[in-house]
Design a protein around this motif. Structure first.
Motif, PDB file in Angstrom:
ATOM      1  N   ARG A 236     -17.169 -96.912   0.703  1.00 34.19           N
ATOM      2  CA  ARG A 236     -15.793 -97.325   1.004  1.00 34.19           C
ATOM      3  C   ARG A 236     -14.878 -96.109   1.126  1.00 34.19           C
ATOM      4  NH1 ARG A 236     -14.026-100.588  -4.377  1.00 34.19           N
ATOM      5  NH2 ARG A 236     -12.303-101.057  -2.964  1.00 34.19           N
ATOM      6  N   LYS A 262      -5.291-101.498   6.640  1.00 33.82           N
ATOM      7  CA  LYS A 262      -6.118-100.587   5.838  1.00 33.82           C
ATOM      8  C   LYS A 262      -7.578-100.735   6.252  1.00 33.82           C
ATOM      9  CE  LYS A 262      -4.675-101.876   1.635  1.00 33.82           C
ATOM     10  NZ  LYS A 262      -3.352-102.514   1.685  1.00 33.82           N
ATOM     11  N   ALA A 264     -11.453-101.324   6.014  1.00 33.49           N
ATOM     12  CA  ALA A 264     -12.142-102.273   5.140  1.00 33.49           C
ATOM     13  C   ALA A 264     -12.650-101.565   3.882  1.00 33.49           C
ATOM     14  CB  ALA A 264     -13.312-102.902   5.893  1.00 33.49           C
ATOM     15  N   GLY A 265     -12.303-102.150   2.729  1.00 33.11           N
ATOM     16  CA  GLY A 265     -12.782-101.632   1.455  1.00 33.11           C
ATOM     17  C   GLY A 265     -12.060-100.403   0.945  1.00 33.11           C
ATOM     18  N   LEU A 267     -10.073 -97.736  -0.998  1.00 26.93           N
ATOM     19  CA  LEU A 267      -9.803 -97.634  -2.428  1.00 26.93           C
ATOM     20  C   LEU A 267      -8.740 -96.563  -2.668  1.00 26.93           C
ATOM     21  CD1 LEU A 267     -10.709 -98.377  -5.398  1.00 26.93           C
ATOM     22  CD2 LEU A 267     -12.216 -96.371  -5.249  1.00 26.93           C
ATOM     23  N   ASP A 305     -16.758-102.463  -7.087  1.00 24.13           N
ATOM     24  CA  ASP A 305     -16.763-103.159  -5.798  1.00 24.13           C
ATOM     25  C   ASP A 305     -15.513-103.988  -5.576  1.00 24.13           C
ATOM     26  OD1 ASP A 305     -19.186-102.040  -5.344  1.00 24.13           O
ATOM     27  OD2 ASP A 305     -20.374-103.837  -5.732  1.00 24.13           O
ATOM     28  N   GLU A 306     -14.990-104.607  -6.629  1.00 24.52           N
ATOM     29  CA  GLU A 306     -13.820-105.483  -6.485  1.00 24.52           C
ATOM     30  C   GLU A 306     -12.510-104.754  -6.740  1.00 24.52           C
ATOM     31  OE1 GLU A 306     -14.326-108.494  -5.363  1.00 24.52           O
ATOM     32  OE2 GLU A 306     -16.472-108.039  -5.387  1.00 24.52           O
ATOM     33  N   GLU A 308      -9.248-102.391  -6.361  1.00 25.12           N
ATOM     34  CA  GLU A 308      -8.376-101.862  -5.312  1.00 25.12           C
ATOM     35  C   GLU A 308      -7.828-100.491  -5.696  1.00 25.12           C
ATOM     36  OE1 GLU A 308      -5.718-105.198  -3.604  1.00 25.12           O
ATOM     37  OE2 GLU A 308      -6.347-105.909  -5.595  1.00 25.12           O
TER      38      GLU A 308
END
Length: 427
Positions: A236, A262, A264-265, A267, A305-306, A308
């Motif tokens: 990501r 943004k 995808a993914g 962080l 993974d989840e 932000e």
């Protein structure tokens, strides 16, 4: 102001100074340790090794300590029988020094520098008997300089920088700053502009050597940690906000939430400059309903993974964070705080973003921007827009990263130039 008045003010302020020290110790317990050193009553090393050549290097906090690393390593190599007395003012600076130089054992001793009263400084110098006193960057202490002169200890200001704002402040101090400047045996300035400003205060010998920070080499362990961190984050896109200061995280988080398109993914990683603010920043993230993970949780196997937002709640890992990110914002520059050092990010080939307020690193930042190694943004919304553009454009990131590497490489060599001048002072 003259020095006797300055000294009297120190003694009058001492109860408040110690009270503030104790207060800061609530969030950072290190401030409640080694008080004897701060008062000149104790030290890291007694007089058992007085016969050895001792070179004192004062690096107030984290940034100065990391900047001093190439110089200290060069001195240890060039003077095999010497020991370095490394002094600080903050617990984070002391911890950084301990991590950087632990492999040298007793050749690098650490202590807090006593508060700048004649009595405390005199005791400190008598105890450690340094051959020379090297102050890093902006650390001018009038009583320390005067007592070194009395003891026959030459004072060197290394990697020196002086902004226009600091010059105006120095001039307001009149005779106090003039006496201190005249007592410095050698100033090794980062740029011609720094040198000119320092000469205007009365320093008798000023040379331009460049910034030692360009000579800092990313430790292999930090790069390995960065690779580990990147593996945990996966593929990501990662936007790092490094060394953020109070008042910057809120607009950055709000702009992050407003930013459309943004990748995808994507962080957002935030690493506050001061560890006592970790919890405060975590609350800012959670109050906006953003999924948060902490760097400390990754050691426990918690996934991201989840998440932000990743909160960098660790010390001494800035190289690792830079190695793990795709592009980086250098904090302290969205607010009028002067900015932080962008050289480490450039040295790792990362595209750099900075705000408008970079007066503490004016020349280096301006040159990085001119070279295309860094971009300047007006506010948090512009910052996030540029960051998302870079995260979505691998070719633009690669080109900017190459320019960053070239910028960092072109300026190396300040350590060697500084050591050559120091040999004339130390012998």
């Amino acid at each position: 102001m003259k020095r006797p008045v300055y000294s009297a003010l120190w003694w009058l302020a001492m109860p408040a100074v110690l009270g503030r020290l104790w207060w800061r110790g609530r969030a950072e317990p290190g401030y409640r340790e080694h008080w004897g050193e701060r008062l000149g009553l104790a030290g890291a090393a007694p007089d058992a090794h007085r016969e050895r050549l001792t070179i004192m290097v004062h690096a107030v906090s984290v940034g100065e300590t990391r900047a001093a690393e190439p110089l200290i390593e060069a001195l240890l190599a060039g003077y095999p029988g010497c020991r370095i007395l490394l002094t600080h003012m903050t617990p984070t600076g002391r911890a950084t020094g301990r991590a950087l130089f632990a492999h040298h054992g007793e050749r690098v001793l650490q202590s807090y520098l006593p508060y700048d009263t004649g009595t405390m400084v005199k005791r400190f110098l008598r105890r450690h008997a340094p051959r020379a006193c090297i102050l890093m960057e902006t650390e001018v202490w009038p009583n320390l300089i005067a007592e070194c002169a009395q003891a026959g200890v030459p004072v060197v200001l290394a990697n020196a920088r002086l902004s226009e704002r600091s010059l105006r402040r120095g001039r307001r101090m009149g005779p106090l700053m003039a006496e201190a400047a005249q007592g410095i045996a050698l100033v090794a300035a980062q740029t011609e502009a720094d040198a000119a400003r320092i000469r205007s205060l009365g320093a008798p010998r000023v040379a331009v050597t460049g910034s030692i920070k360009f000579d800092v080499v990313p430790p292999e362990a930090a790069l390995e940690k960065g690779a580990w961190l990147r593996a945990r984050l996966g593929a990501r896109p990662v936007f790092l906000c490094a060394s953020t200061r109070e008042g910057e995280e809120e607009p950055i988080l709000d702009a992050w939430m407003r930013q459309a398109g943004k990748p995808a993914g994507a962080l957002l990683a935030i690493v506050p400059r001061h560890p006592q603010r970790f919890e405060e920043v975590a609350k800012l993230v959670e109050s906006r309903g953003l999924a948060l993970r902490r760097r400390s949780q990754l050691e426990q196997g918690v996934g991201v993974d989840e998440a932000e937002v990743l909160l960098g709640d660790s010390m001494g890992e800035m190289f690792a964070y830079y190695a793990a990110c795709d592009c980086a914002f250098i904090g302290g520059s969205l607010m009028p705080l002067g900015g932080q050092n962008l050289i480490e990010a450039c040295a790792l080939g990362k595209p750099v973003l900075v705000g408008e307020h970079t007066f503490n690193f004016l020349d280096a930042t301006a040159e990085a921007v001119a070279d295309g190694a860094a971009l300047r943004v007006a506010d948090a919304d512009a910052l996030l827009a540029e960051a998302m553009r870079l995260l979505g454009d691998a070719a633009a990131r690669a080109a900017m990263g190459e320019r960053a590497l070239a910028f960092a490489g072109r300026h190396r060599g300040a350590t060697l130039r500084t050591v050559e001048l120091l040999r004339q002072i130390i012998g």
